[in-house]
Motif scaffolding. Structure first.
Motif, mmCIF file in Angstrom:
data_model
loop_
_atom_site.group_PDB
_atom_site.id
_atom_site.type_symbol
_atom_site.label_atom_id
_atom_site.label_comp_id
_atom_site.label_asym_id
_atom_site.label_seq_id
_atom_site.Cartn_x
_atom_site.Cartn_y
_atom_site.Cartn_z
ATOM 1 N N ASP A 1 57.580 31.694 45.077
ATOM 2 C CA ASP A 1 56.356 31.320 44.362
ATOM 3 C C ASP A 1 56.682 30.357 43.224
ATOM 4 O O ASP A 1 55.996 29.347 43.017
ATOM 5 C CB ASP A 1 55.667 32.555 43.764
ATOM 6 C CG ASP A 1 55.424 33.665 44.765
ATOM 7 O OD1 ASP A 1 56.327 33.951 45.549
ATOM 8 O OD2 ASP A 1 54.330 34.240 44.736
ATOM 9 N N LYS A 2 57.735 30.693 42.501
ATOM 10 C CA LYS A 2 58.123 29.859 41.376
ATOM 11 C C LYS A 2 58.574 28.478 41.835
ATOM 12 O O LYS A 2 58.298 27.470 41.174
ATOM 13 C CB LYS A 2 59.247 30.538 40.578
ATOM 14 C CG LYS A 2 58.836 31.831 39.900
ATOM 15 C CD LYS A 2 60.028 32.481 39.214
ATOM 16 C CE LYS A 2 59.639 33.802 38.551
ATOM 17 N NZ LYS A 2 60.807 34.461 37.930
ATOM 18 N N VAL A 3 59.269 28.443 42.972
ATOM 19 C CA VAL A 3 59.726 27.156 43.503
ATOM 20 C C VAL A 3 58.535 26.285 43.876
ATOM 21 O O VAL A 3 58.437 25.119 43.470
ATOM 22 C CB VAL A 3 60.636 27.365 44.732
ATOM 23 C CG1 VAL A 3 60.977 26.024 45.375
ATOM 24 C CG2 VAL A 3 61.910 28.099 44.337
ATOM 25 N N VAL A 4 57.616 26.828 44.655
ATOM 26 C CA VAL A 4 56.442 26.074 45.104
ATOM 27 C C VAL A 4 55.631 25.590 43.914
ATOM 28 O O VAL A 4 55.219 24.418 43.841
ATOM 29 C CB VAL A 4 55.568 26.935 46.042
ATOM 30 C CG1 VAL A 4 54.244 26.232 46.355
ATOM 31 C CG2 VAL A 4 56.319 27.241 47.328
ATOM 32 N N ASN A 5 55.404 26.485 42.956
ATOM 33 C CA ASN A 5 54.591 26.127 41.791
ATOM 34 C C ASN A 5 55.271 25.050 40.942
ATOM 35 O O ASN A 5 54.625 24.089 40.500
ATOM 36 C CB ASN A 5 54.331 27.371 40.940
ATOM 37 C CG ASN A 5 53.413 27.082 39.768
ATOM 38 O OD1 ASN A 5 52.260 26.695 39.937
ATOM 39 N ND2 ASN A 5 53.923 27.281 38.566
ATOM 40 N N SER A 6 56.576 25.177 40.724
ATOM 41 C CA SER A 6 57.271 24.203 39.868
ATOM 42 C C SER A 6 57.340 22.830 40.526
ATOM 43 O O SER A 6 57.240 21.801 39.857
ATOM 44 C CB SER A 6 58.681 24.696 39.532
ATOM 45 O OG SER A 6 59.491 24.764 40.689
ATOM 46 N N GLN B 1 53.880 21.333 40.027
ATOM 47 C CA GLN B 1 53.660 20.949 38.627
ATOM 48 C C GLN B 1 54.385 19.655 38.276
ATOM 49 O O GLN B 1 53.940 18.900 37.411
ATOM 50 C CB GLN B 1 54.130 22.069 37.691
ATOM 51 C CG GLN B 1 53.314 23.349 37.779
ATOM 52 C CD GLN B 1 51.876 23.141 37.362
ATOM 53 O OE1 GLN B 1 51.587 22.493 36.363
ATOM 54 N NE2 GLN B 1 50.952 23.686 38.137
ATOM 55 N N ASN B 2 55.489 19.403 38.955
ATOM 56 C CA ASN B 2 56.272 18.195 38.676
ATOM 57 C C ASN B 2 56.000 17.081 39.686
ATOM 58 O O ASN B 2 56.736 16.090 39.739
ATOM 59 C CB ASN B 2 57.766 18.543 38.681
ATOM 60 C CG ASN B 2 58.182 19.325 37.451
ATOM 61 O OD1 ASN B 2 58.539 18.767 36.424
ATOM 62 N ND2 ASN B 2 58.113 20.661 37.552
ATOM 63 N N GLN B 3 54.913 17.242 40.470
ATOM 64 C CA GLN B 3 54.489 16.227 41.441
ATOM 65 C C GLN B 3 55.606 15.861 42.428
ATOM 66 O O GLN B 3 55.831 14.695 42.738
ATOM 67 C CB GLN B 3 53.978 14.977 40.725
ATOM 68 C CG GLN B 3 52.668 15.192 39.962
ATOM 69 C CD GLN B 3 52.160 13.898 39.374
ATOM 70 O OE1 GLN B 3 52.574 13.488 38.286
ATOM 71 N NE2 GLN B 3 51.259 13.243 40.086
ATOM 72 N N LEU B 4 56.275 16.880 42.919
ATOM 73 C CA LEU B 4 57.319 16.688 43.920
ATOM 74 C C LEU B 4 56.799 17.166 45.277
ATOM 75 O O LEU B 4 55.971 18.084 45.343
ATOM 76 C CB LEU B 4 58.577 17.472 43.560
ATOM 77 C CG LEU B 4 59.193 17.195 42.192
ATOM 78 C CD1 LEU B 4 60.417 18.081 41.991
ATOM 79 C CD2 LEU B 4 59.575 15.738 42.044
ATOM 80 N N PRO B 5 57.248 16.574 46.363
ATOM 81 C CA PRO B 5 56.855 17.081 47.690
ATOM 82 C C PRO B 5 57.276 18.541 47.854
ATOM 83 O O PRO B 5 58.209 19.015 47.203
ATOM 84 C CB PRO B 5 57.625 16.170 48.656
ATOM 85 C CG PRO B 5 57.938 14.935 47.873
ATOM 86 C CD PRO B 5 58.129 15.399 46.454
ATOM 87 N N ALA B 6 56.602 19.228 48.746
ATOM 88 C CA ALA B 6 56.936 20.634 49.003
ATOM 89 C C ALA B 6 58.343 20.753 49.575
ATOM 90 O O ALA B 6 58.883 19.814 50.160
ATOM 91 C CB ALA B 6 55.923 21.236 49.983
ATOM 92 N N LEU B 7 58.936 21.910 49.367
ATOM 93 C CA LEU B 7 60.274 22.138 49.899
ATOM 94 C C LEU B 7 60.260 22.071 51.425
ATOM 95 O O LEU B 7 59.260 22.403 52.073
ATOM 96 C CB LEU B 7 60.828 23.473 49.435
ATOM 97 C CG LEU B 7 60.280 24.778 50.026
ATOM 98 C CD1 LEU B 7 61.168 25.943 49.612
ATOM 99 C CD2 LEU B 7 58.843 25.042 49.581
ATOM 100 N N GLU B 8 61.377 21.645 51.973
ATOM 101 C CA GLU B 8 61.551 21.599 53.429
ATOM 102 C C GLU B 8 62.580 22.648 53.817
ATOM 103 O O GLU B 8 63.697 22.657 53.300
ATOM 104 C CB GLU B 8 62.041 20.214 53.854
ATOM 105 C CG GLU B 8 62.380 20.104 55.336
ATOM 106 C CD GLU B 8 63.070 18.784 55.665
ATOM 107 O OE1 GLU B 8 64.288 18.798 55.961
ATOM 108 O OE2 GLU B 8 62.403 17.734 55.606
#
Length: 492
Positions: free
Chosen positions: A375-380, A383-390
């Motif tokens: 949750d923290k990874v997705v949210n952070s 918040q920093n306008q980065l693509p979602a994790l792969e």
């Protein structure tokens, strides 16, 4: 005997989970021999996937999961020809002995029977009438037809043994402090009394084993608390490795390449600092002064590295967790494949193949049993306008997670947009919310002029079967969306 599951807990299992390798639904299924085979198949799949239990549930339609009720009676005879009680018949011909918990529930005024198959103390694959079975998707198959799955089951037994194997034998108490960082361990555990309290705590945490006047150090103790991994040659190559490349790919020069020298728990803070020192930074001028901003949020790096360490598969030899830093991305990998579907990382309670390691890392506040790390990874990242994790599982031996540098929603590929929308939907769903065109725009800092672009992106994510409409009866203008696995308005 009191039921292990409450009606609410059982209903939650039914609502949240389709049939799988460890879960099967029946209505009035009564074939005693086939039930024994299902127990073998479900139990072996649970062993392979490192689940402590599997479930066989009567009274549920297997496709719709509608609670229809059942007439199945587990207290009946095995068959007309075999007058042995069903429970006795199953227990007699299952090898090894496993704990079977039969429960009757009343859900929505319907009778439901649940069989909990407890495999927590099983030490070899489960057979029924001399034959072993396995689940392949939702089908029951002979285990002999799938040698790779049988190997994974045996590997599972080895994995649970790894933590408790001996890394160094016959160590005096005085030498323990030379080999292990007991100072950090005592501080975290608030141990201020004498040596006896320290020894008892370390024994309880499975870090050491008492041998008359001396001690054996377990793999768990060495891997987590070692002052110098050179003292534990068998574990030295299993510590995490950090590599930084000069460009965007591995063909570029490696300008930094180091493998850990200490136990992962006592060196975790230094490890994280080292990674953050090597990721790219950008300059920001606000409030009249310069600030260096890391390309990737520290909280995302921390959670992903901790997960890679705790979920690694120690049965995979010649491999180690790694962090690879490029100019445009960070790639974090670990030996072993996930025990749950990567697309369900956010909503399903995490399962560790290394329970003792997970417990110790939780005690040191490095991981959370509640499963909030992703949750923290997705949210952070949002918040920093980065693509979602792969998240990739490129083979049967490793898990690879990539986070990429800042990119506006408009510049993302269709795949990146699909992924970002999916994880955004997951994050909101676990908070009892749904996504919409507006919430997507708000999350990715878009304006009303971008509505048509967002609508197209939502449509693509639906076509990719990552999200679905929450309430089909609502007009498209006011539509809301949830992850593909969520419960829509018609099923609430």
């Amino acid at each position: 005997m009191e039921n292990k599951l409450s009606n609410e807990e059982l209903e939650n299992i039914i609502n949240q989970h389709d049939e799988s390798e460890i879960l099967d639904y029946k209505e009035n299924f009564e074939d005693s021999k086939a039930i024994g085979e299902y127990i073998s198949a479900l139990g072996n799949s649970a062993l392979m996937l490192h689940f402590p239990v599997a479930y066989l549930i009567w009274g549920i339609h297997d496709k719709t999961k509608e609670i229809v009720g059942t007439k199945f009676n587990p207290n009946r005879k095995a068959s007309n020809k075999n007058q042995m009680p069903l429970k006795t018949y199953l227990e007699q011909f299952l090898d090894p002995h496993i704990n079977l918990y039969w429960e009757e529930h009343n859900i929505k005024n319907k009778r439901v029977v649940a069989l909990i198959i407890d495999i927590s103390r099983v030490d070899h694959p489960i057979s029924f009438l001399g034959k072993r079975f396995i689940r392949v998707g939702t089908s029951k198959k002979a285990l002999s037809e799938f040698p790779e799955k049988e190997r994974l089951i045996w590997d599972a037994f080895e994995s649970t043994k790894f933590e408790l194997k001996i890394a160094k034998e016959n160590v005096s108490f005085d030498n323990l402090s030379n080999l292990l960082n007991l100072k950090v361990y005592k501080r975290v555990n608030n141990i201020s009394a004498g040596d006896s309290e320290l020894v008892k705590s370390m024994e309880n945490d499975h870090l050491i084993i008492r041998r008359k006047i001396n001690f054996d150090i377990t793999n768990l103790g060495a891997y987590t608390l070692a002052k110098n991994m050179d003292n534990f040659p068998a574990l030295k190559k299993r510590t995490i490795r950090i590599t930084k490349y000069a460009g965007k790919q591995k063909l570029d020069k490696a300008i930094y390449d180091r493998q850990g020298k200490m136990g992962i728990v006592v060196s975790f803070d230094n490890l994280l600092t080292n990674i953050m020192n090597h990721i790219p930074y950008s300059e920001s001028y606000s409030a009249g002064h310069r600030e260096d901003i890391p390309m990737f949020p520290k909280i995302a790096i921390r959670e992903l590295v901790a997960n890679a360490l705790v979920h690694q598969d120690f049965t995979k030899t010649g491999m180690y967790p790694s962090v690879e830093i490029f100019s445009n991305k960070v790639v974090i990998s670990n030996p072993g494949v996930p025990l749950i579907d990567p697309q369900r990382f956010l909503d399903v309670q995490p399962i560790s193949r290394n329970n003792e390691l997970a417990n110790l890392m939780e005690k040191f506040n490095l991981v959370e049993s509640r499963g909030t790390g992703i949750d923290k990874v997705v949210n952070s990242l949002e918040q920093n306008q980065l693509p979602a994790l792969e998240i990739r599982v490129p083979d049967s031996r490793s898990t690879v997670i990539t986070i990429r540098s800042k990119k506006s929603f408009k510049d993302m590929t269709i795949t990146e947009r699909n992924s970002s929308i999916y994880w955004n939907a997951c994050l909101r769903y676990v908070g009892d919310e749904q996504i919409s065109n507006k919430t997507i725009r708000d999350s990715f800092k878009l304006t009303t002029r971008d509505s048509s672009m967002v609508s197209k992106a939502i449509s693509n994510a639906i076509d990719a079967q990552l999200i679905k409409v929450y309430d089909p009866n609502v007009g498209k203008k006011f539509s809301k969306y949830i992850p593909f696995w969520g419960r829509d308005a018609l099923n609430n």
